[in-house]
Write an enzyme that holds these catalytic residues in place. Structure first.
Site, PDB file in Angstrom:
ATOM      1  N   ASP A 120       4.218  20.201 -25.907  1.00 53.45           N
ATOM      2  CA  ASP A 120       2.860  21.256 -26.119  1.00 53.45           C
ATOM      3  C   ASP A 120       3.516  22.799 -25.910  1.00 53.45           C
ATOM      4  OD1 ASP A 120       1.483  19.092 -26.642  1.00 53.45           O
ATOM      5  OD2 ASP A 120       0.799  18.634 -24.544  1.00 53.45           O
ATOM      6  N   LYS A 162       0.829  -1.228   0.172  1.00 56.47           N
ATOM      7  CA  LYS A 162       0.135  -0.067  -0.015  1.00 56.47           C
ATOM      8  C   LYS A 162       0.812   1.180  -0.120  1.00 56.47           C
ATOM      9  CE  LYS A 162      -3.751   2.287   2.348  1.00 56.47           C
ATOM     10  NZ  LYS A 162      -4.804   2.160   3.570  1.00 56.47           N
ATOM     11  N   LEU A 216      14.079  17.826 -30.231  1.00 55.58           N
ATOM     12  CA  LEU A 216      15.566  16.920 -29.880  1.00 55.58           C
ATOM     13  C   LEU A 216      15.432  16.709 -28.434  1.00 55.58           C
ATOM     14  CD1 LEU A 216      17.891  19.286 -32.367  1.00 55.58           C
ATOM     15  CD2 LEU A 216      16.619  16.807 -33.029  1.00 55.58           C
ATOM     16  N   GLY A 217      14.570  16.689 -28.051  1.00 52.96           N
ATOM     17  CA  GLY A 217      14.568  16.385 -26.499  1.00 52.96           C
ATOM     18  C   GLY A 217      15.298  17.538 -25.646  1.00 52.96           C
ATOM     19  N   GLY A 253      -3.060  17.574 -25.997  1.00 58.72           N
ATOM     20  CA  GLY A 253      -2.117  18.547 -26.618  1.00 58.72           C
ATOM     21  C   GLY A 253      -2.541  19.868 -26.685  1.00 58.72           C
ATOM     22  N   SER A 283      10.385  17.417 -14.700  1.00 57.68           N
ATOM     23  CA  SER A 283       9.187  16.480 -15.476  1.00 57.68           C
ATOM     24  C   SER A 283       8.811  17.052 -16.950  1.00 57.68           C
ATOM     25  CB  SER A 283       7.890  16.647 -15.001  1.00 57.68           C
ATOM     26  OG  SER A 283       6.825  16.094 -15.737  1.00 57.68           O
ATOM     27  N   GLY A 304      17.070  20.389 -27.330  1.00 59.28           N
ATOM     28  CA  GLY A 304      16.749  21.575 -28.203  1.00 59.28           C
ATOM     29  C   GLY A 304      15.611  21.318 -28.967  1.00 59.28           C
ATOM     30  N   GLY A 323       5.327  17.293 -11.952  1.00 57.54           N
ATOM     31  CA  GLY A 323       4.188  16.648 -12.464  1.00 57.54           C
ATOM     32  C   GLY A 323       3.792  17.162 -13.653  1.00 57.54           C
TER      33      GLY A 323
END
Length: 314
Positions: free
Chosen positions: A254, A25, A223-224, A38, A248, A227, A289
Site C-alpha cells: 500500500d 496462556k 517483486l518483494g 488498502g 514487517s 523491489g 507491526g
C-alpha cells in the site's frame, strides 16, 4: 484530486510475544491499533508525503467507530459509507524469539444488496475534478466479483484514472473494462496470463502483453525484497529495493501504491514515481507491526535509489 476506496477495511491490531506455544496462556505486549485496509493505507501514505486525498470506506458497529477515530487521528480527509455489520479486525503477532511474523485476517462483514448499491452510488457521485481513484483491497463478502469492473466502467466514462490493487477474479473482471494502473505481484501477474509461473526475464513481457491488450496503461509489478518494476507502452523501469533490516511487510504494498500515485499526481515521470514508490514500500518494512513509513526514511532510501539508478544508466 485523489480518492481512495476501501470496501473491506479493518482495525489492525499488532503485538509482540516471546513465542507462540499451543495450549499456553501467552503474555503479549500492549497492542497497537491502526486504521487498516488498502485504500486507507494509501491515503495515509499520501498524507505522510505531504499530499491530500479523500478516503472513502465502509464502517459499521463499534469497530467501525474505532476505525473512524483512527483515520481522523491520521489527519486524513474521509467519508464513511455506513453499513449495519461490524467492521472487521486483523491481527499481526511478532514472535520476538524467532522474528517470525504471524498475520491473521478475517473475511469481513457481509454487505447487503442495498449497501452495495450505496457504495456504487457514492463512487458515481464523486466530484468532477477527481483525477485518480485508487481502489485497493479485497471485496467484502456479499459483493459480486464484477463489482470493481462496474467502478472501472464508471471511471473510464468520466476520464478518471483508476488504480486497482486487488487479485483474483475481481481483478480479472475489472481488466476487461480497462483501468489505468494495476499492482500485481509476480504470482498474480502469472495468473492473469494463465501460466503457472514467470521467470525474471519474462515479467516485463507479460506486463506488456496486458498493456497491448488494452487492459491497462501501467503495470507496477511488486517483486518483494527485490523491489518493483513499472511497465508502460514506452518500456520498463526496474528499481532495486535498498537493503534494510525488515521488521514487517504489513502495508508495504500500500505504501508503494501511495508513493506512486502521489508522484504521478504531482506530474512526475513514471520512472520517478516507481522510485518513490519503492522507497515508501521499503521504508514501511523497517517498522514493526502495522506502522507505515517515516518520511525521513523515505527521503534517505530515495537518495540511495536515485544514486544507484544513475550509476546503472552510465
Amino acid at each position: 484530486m485523489i480518492v481512495t476506496l476501501t470496501l473491506n477495511p479493518a482495525v489492525d491490531i499488532s503485538m509482540t510475544l516471546d513465542r507462540l506455544i499451543p495450549e499456553h496462556k501467552l503474555h503479549c505486549s500492549q497492542p497497537r491499533y491502526d486504521a487498516g485496509g488498502g485504500g486507507i493505507n494509501v491515503s495515509k501514505a499520501i498524507h505522510r508525503l505531504g499530499g491530500q486525498s479523500l478516503a472513502l470506506f465502509t464502517a459499521g458497529g463499534t469497530t467501525g467507530l474505532t476505525l473512524e477515530g483512527l483515520v481522523e487521528a491520521e489527519g486524513i480527509s474521509y467519508q464513511i459509507i455506513g453499513i449495519e455489520s461490524i467492521t472487521r479486525e486483523s491481527f499481526v503477532v511478532m514472535e520476538t524469539s524467532t522474528n517470525n511474523q504471524f498475520r491473521f485476517g478475517t473475511p469481513g462483514p457481509v454487505l447487503t444488496p442495498a449497501e452495495a448499491a450505496c457504495c456504487l452510488a457514492r463512487v458515481e457521485t464523486l466530484p468532477a475534478m477527481v483525477d485518480y481513484l485508487v481502489v485497493s483491497g479485497s471485496l467484502p463478502p456479499g459483493l459480486p466479483t464484477d463489482f470493481y469492473a462496474e467502478i472501472a466502467r464508471f471511471a473510464k466514462a468520466h476520464n478518471i484514472r483508476m488504480i486497482l490493487d486487488t487479485a483474483g477474479e475481481p481483478l480479472r473482471a475489472a481488466l476487461e473494462e480497462g483501468v489505468f494502473l494495476i499492482k500485481p505481484n509476480v504470482g498474480e501477474l502469472a495468473a492473469l496470463l494463465g501460466v503457472d509461473q514467470l521467470e525474471p526475464d519474462q515479467i516485463g513481457e507479460a506486463a506488456t502483453a496486458l498493456i497491448q491488450a488494452g487492459k491497462c496503461e501501467l503495470v507496477a509489478v511488486s517483486l518483494g525484497p527485490r523491489g518493483a518494476m513499472l511497465v508502460s507502452a514506452d518500456g520498463q523501469e526496474y528499481v532495486q529495493a535498498p537493503p534494510v533490516r525488515k521488521m514487517s511487510t504489513v502495508g508495504a504494498g500500500d505504501s508503494l501504491v501511495g508513493g506512486l500515485v502521489y508522484a504521478l499526481s504531482q506530474g512526475r515521470s513514471p520512472a520517478d514515481a516507481i522510485r518513490l514508490g519503492v522507497a515508501c514500500g521499503t521504508a514501511a518494512t523497517m517498522n514493526a507491526g502495522t506502522e507505515l513509513f517515516y518520511t525521513e526514511e523515505v527521503e534517505r532510501l530515495l537518495t540511495w535509489i536515485n544514486r544507484r539508478q544513475a550509476v546503472e544508466s552510465m
